[in-house]
Design a protein around this motif. Sequence first.
Motif, PDB file in Angstrom:
ATOM      1  N   ARG A  59      -3.031  29.950 -54.571  1.00 39.15           N
ATOM      2  CA  ARG A  59      -1.646  29.660 -54.240  1.00 39.15           C
ATOM      3  C   ARG A  59      -1.526  28.765 -53.001  1.00 39.15           C
ATOM      4  NH1 ARG A  59       2.231  34.495 -54.629  1.00 39.15           N
ATOM      5  NH2 ARG A  59       1.602  34.118 -56.749  1.00 39.15           N
ATOM      6  N   HIS A  60      -2.481  28.828 -52.073  1.00 37.65           N
ATOM      7  CA  HIS A  60      -2.390  28.035 -50.843  1.00 37.65           C
ATOM      8  C   HIS A  60      -2.462  26.531 -51.131  1.00 37.65           C
ATOM      9  CE1 HIS A  60      -6.744  28.152 -51.348  1.00 37.65           C
ATOM     10  NE2 HIS A  60      -6.786  27.070 -50.600  1.00 37.65           N
ATOM     11  N   HIS A  61      -2.927  26.137 -52.298  1.00 36.38           N
ATOM     12  CA  HIS A  61      -2.994  24.710 -52.635  1.00 36.38           C
ATOM     13  C   HIS A  61      -1.642  24.166 -53.087  1.00 36.38           C
ATOM     14  CE1 HIS A  61      -7.237  24.210 -52.118  1.00 36.38           C
ATOM     15  NE2 HIS A  61      -7.452  25.314 -52.813  1.00 36.38           N
ATOM     16  N   ALA A  62      -0.746  25.038 -53.491  1.00 38.49           N
ATOM     17  CA  ALA A  62       0.551  24.588 -53.996  1.00 38.49           C
ATOM     18  C   ALA A  62       1.563  24.570 -52.853  1.00 38.49           C
ATOM     19  CB  ALA A  62       1.023  25.507 -55.112  1.00 38.49           C
ATOM     20  N   ARG A  63       1.408  23.634 -51.927  1.00 39.46           N
ATOM     21  CA  ARG A  63       2.352  23.519 -50.818  1.00 39.46           C
ATOM     22  C   ARG A  63       3.095  22.186 -50.919  1.00 39.46           C
ATOM     23  NH1 ARG A  63      -2.063  24.867 -48.537  1.00 39.46           N
ATOM     24  NH2 ARG A  63      -3.644  23.360 -48.137  1.00 39.46           N
ATOM     25  N   SER A  64       4.154  22.099 -50.197  1.00 36.28           N
ATOM     26  CA  SER A  64       4.986  20.910 -50.233  1.00 36.28           C
ATOM     27  C   SER A  64       4.230  19.701 -49.678  1.00 36.28           C
ATOM     28  CB  SER A  64       6.246  21.152 -49.397  1.00 36.28           C
ATOM     29  OG  SER A  64       6.943  19.949 -49.192  1.00 36.28           O
ATOM     30  N   PRO A  65       4.384  18.519 -50.296  1.00 37.19           N
ATOM     31  CA  PRO A  65       3.739  17.333 -49.738  1.00 37.19           C
ATOM     32  C   PRO A  65       4.332  16.922 -48.394  1.00 37.19           C
ATOM     33  CG  PRO A  65       5.088  16.759 -51.637  1.00 37.19           C
ATOM     34  CD  PRO A  65       5.079  18.253 -51.535  1.00 37.19           C
ATOM     35  N   PHE A  66       5.476  17.466 -48.042  1.00 32.30           N
ATOM     36  CA  PHE A  66       6.112  17.129 -46.777  1.00 32.30           C
ATOM     37  C   PHE A  66       5.812  18.163 -45.698  1.00 32.30           C
ATOM     38  CE2 PHE A  66       8.698  15.187 -50.105  1.00 32.30           C
ATOM     39  CZ  PHE A  66       8.489  13.866 -49.774  1.00 32.30           C
ATOM     40  N   SER A  67       4.816  18.977 -45.934  1.00 31.44           N
ATOM     41  CA  SER A  67       4.433  20.009 -44.977  1.00 31.44           C
ATOM     42  C   SER A  67       3.764  19.376 -43.761  1.00 31.44           C
ATOM     43  CB  SER A  67       3.470  20.995 -45.639  1.00 31.44           C
ATOM     44  OG  SER A  67       2.926  21.851 -44.676  1.00 31.44           O
ATOM     45  N   LEU A  68       4.185  19.796 -42.585  1.00 25.89           N
ATOM     46  CA  LEU A  68       3.548  19.345 -41.347  1.00 25.89           C
ATOM     47  C   LEU A  68       2.451  20.305 -40.912  1.00 25.89           C
ATOM     48  CD1 LEU A  68       6.608  18.117 -39.285  1.00 25.89           C
ATOM     49  CD2 LEU A  68       4.907  16.761 -40.481  1.00 25.89           C
ATOM     50  N   ARG A  69       2.205  21.310 -41.733  1.00 21.45           N
ATOM     51  CA  ARG A  69       1.174  22.293 -41.413  1.00 21.45           C
ATOM     52  C   ARG A  69      -0.182  21.594 -41.351  1.00 21.45           C
ATOM     53  NH1 ARG A  69      -1.242  27.013 -44.774  1.00 21.45           N
ATOM     54  NH2 ARG A  69      -2.014  28.285 -43.072  1.00 21.45           N
ATOM     55  N   GLY A  70      -0.935  21.882 -40.341  1.00 20.09           N
ATOM     56  CA  GLY A  70      -2.259  21.290 -40.192  1.00 20.09           C
ATOM     57  C   GLY A  70      -2.267  19.994 -39.409  1.00 20.09           C
ATOM     58  N   LEU A  71      -1.117  19.536 -38.968  1.00 16.72           N
ATOM     59  CA  LEU A  71      -1.040  18.303 -38.180  1.00 16.72           C
ATOM     60  C   LEU A  71      -1.906  18.420 -36.929  1.00 16.72           C
ATOM     61  CD1 LEU A  71       0.349  15.546 -37.506  1.00 16.72           C
ATOM     62  CD2 LEU A  71       2.116  16.872 -36.385  1.00 16.72           C
ATOM     63  N   THR A  72      -1.857  19.553 -36.288  1.00 13.00           N
ATOM     64  CA  THR A  72      -2.646  19.732 -35.066  1.00 13.00           C
ATOM     65  C   THR A  72      -4.143  19.770 -35.363  1.00 13.00           C
ATOM     66  OG1 THR A  72      -2.357  22.129 -35.208  1.00 13.00           O
ATOM     67  CG2 THR A  72      -0.798  20.916 -33.835  1.00 13.00           C
ATOM     68  N   VAL A  73      -4.522  20.279 -36.535  1.00 11.86           N
ATOM     69  CA  VAL A  73      -5.939  20.311 -36.904  1.00 11.86           C
ATOM     70  C   VAL A  73      -6.466  18.889 -37.066  1.00 11.86           C
ATOM     71  CG1 VAL A  73      -7.576  21.008 -38.689  1.00 11.86           C
ATOM     72  CG2 VAL A  73      -5.766  22.568 -37.993  1.00 11.86           C
ATOM     73  N   VAL A  74      -5.708  18.049 -37.760  1.00  8.52           N
ATOM     74  CA  VAL A  74      -6.123  16.663 -37.970  1.00  8.52           C
ATOM     75  C   VAL A  74      -6.162  15.917 -36.644  1.00  8.52           C
ATOM     76  CG1 VAL A  74      -5.534  14.492 -39.118  1.00  8.52           C
ATOM     77  CG2 VAL A  74      -5.236  16.645 -40.331  1.00  8.52           C
ATOM     78  N   ALA A  75      -5.144  16.114 -35.826  1.00  7.50           N
ATOM     79  CA  ALA A  75      -5.117  15.444 -34.520  1.00  7.50           C
ATOM     80  C   ALA A  75      -6.296  15.886 -33.658  1.00  7.50           C
ATOM     81  CB  ALA A  75      -3.791  15.719 -33.815  1.00  7.50           C
TER      82      ALA A  75
END
Length: 140
Positions: free
Chosen positions: A12-28
Amino acid sequence: MPTEQSAESAWRHHARSPFSLRGLTVVAEFEVRAIRNLKSGMLGQYVVEPLVWTALLAAGLMSVQHVVRLDSGREVEYLTFAFPGIVGILAMRGFSRTIYRCTIDRRWGLLALKVIYGTGPLGYVLGMTALPIVGLWIQM
């Protein structure tokens, strides 16, 4: 043996909105670590490169043609005329590095790792482009 319901909740964790800002800090955070590993190139990229474009190219060409006549009849100094072009060159160079970093992410599996950490597409794009935008502001 897992039931169908538990298997569904595991993915279920793969079905998230494409406009999710979740994980922005991980990438940064990944990008900041990559920049820390390239400290030697930072001075050249953010300080020397804009100075070279401005001092050598634009100032050198300004000695040949000091004033540029626009179609409207106005006259503009050559450095003022060349500034948007220099910013464009620096922006293209910075964002081509971002495209390279995205390619490296896919090649070595870092993109999959970032998705596992919960990064959505919008968070990934913003995380990858935030540092180049800050770098462009530093250069300008």
